[in-house]
Design a protein around this motif. Structure first.
Motif, PDB file in Angstrom:
ATOM      1  N   GLU A 247      28.130  39.023  33.249  1.00 27.17           N
ATOM      2  CA  GLU A 247      28.572  38.048  32.201  1.00 27.17           C
ATOM      3  C   GLU A 247      29.381  36.845  32.498  1.00 27.17           C
ATOM      4  O   GLU A 247      29.403  35.998  31.364  1.00 27.17           O
ATOM      5  CB  GLU A 247      29.249  38.900  31.053  1.00 27.17           C
ATOM      6  CG  GLU A 247      30.484  39.687  31.266  1.00 27.17           C
ATOM      7  CD  GLU A 247      30.222  41.196  31.958  1.00 27.17           C
ATOM      8  OE1 GLU A 247      31.158  41.337  32.529  1.00 27.17           O
ATOM      9  OE2 GLU A 247      29.046  41.610  32.086  1.00 27.17           O
ATOM     10  N   GLY A 248      29.924  36.885  33.550  1.00 24.48           N
ATOM     11  CA  GLY A 248      30.588  35.664  34.153  1.00 24.48           C
ATOM     12  C   GLY A 248      30.558  35.656  35.744  1.00 24.48           C
ATOM     13  O   GLY A 248      29.936  36.300  36.380  1.00 24.48           O
ATOM     14  N   GLU A 249      30.803  34.363  36.116  1.00 23.22           N
ATOM     15  CA  GLU A 249      30.733  34.138  37.571  1.00 23.22           C
ATOM     16  C   GLU A 249      31.598  34.886  38.488  1.00 23.22           C
ATOM     17  O   GLU A 249      31.231  35.082  39.602  1.00 23.22           O
ATOM     18  CB  GLU A 249      31.256  32.512  37.721  1.00 23.22           C
ATOM     19  CG  GLU A 249      30.115  31.572  37.154  1.00 23.22           C
ATOM     20  CD  GLU A 249      30.563  30.168  37.469  1.00 23.22           C
ATOM     21  OE1 GLU A 249      31.396  30.082  38.334  1.00 23.22           O
ATOM     22  OE2 GLU A 249      29.949  29.199  36.767  1.00 23.22           O
TER      23      GLU A 249
END
Length: 157
Positions: free
Chosen positions: A100-102
């Motif tokens: 959901e995120g880098e």
């Protein structure tokens, strides 16, 4: 007065990039593993009740290359977490991505069977240094989550 858990949950750093959570369960590894890989069981224990978080949707395809998707809340307030399973070795090991995120970590959970009891070790390996909010969040939630898991397992035994 609340009794302390029989088996406390510990949260610690293992180097600058890794966060480790451990907990013992008085249940066989296969039962603990099932609670992590079956959506109908997972949604009963993962969200800490004290935080009022509700899992609105839970999809788990626990096989290498399969994925998971968890949605908390509804509408504009909804938050979704998702990733892929890299390794699934029943009932001993799960490895998945958090996409959901880098800066999402790779999570590894091991289930060590000890004569009908289980030592669970969950490791989150980050691409960079462990964010301080991840440490605080894990410390705030893991004990309650794993307490809920223990209660679910006891009710199913």
């Amino acid at each position: 007065m609340d009794q302390p858990p029989r088996h406390p949950t510990t949260v610690s750093r293992k180097g600058p990039r890794e966060l480790v959570v451990t907990r013992r369960f008085d249940h066989p590894a296969a039962a603990v593993f099932a609670a992590w890989t079956r959506a109908d069981l997972f949604r009963q224990w993962w969200a800490p009740k004290s935080m009022g978080a509700v899992i609105a949707a839970c999809e788990i395809d626990a096989r290498p290359g399969g994925g998971y998707r968890l949605t908390f809340g509804e509408g504009a307030e909804a938050m979704t977490f998702f990733g892929r399973y890299v390794e699934v070795t029943p009932p001993h090991r799960l490895v998945w991505t958090n996409e959901e995120g880098e800066d999402g970590p790779v999570t590894t959970v091991t289930f060590e069977d000890d004569g009908g009891r289980t030592l669970l070790v969950m490791s989150e390996l980050y691409p960079g240094e462990v964010p301080q909010d991840a440490v605080a969040g894990m410390e705030a939630m893991a004990g309650e989550q794993f307490g809920q898991l223990d209660s679910l397992l006891a009710a199913r035994a």
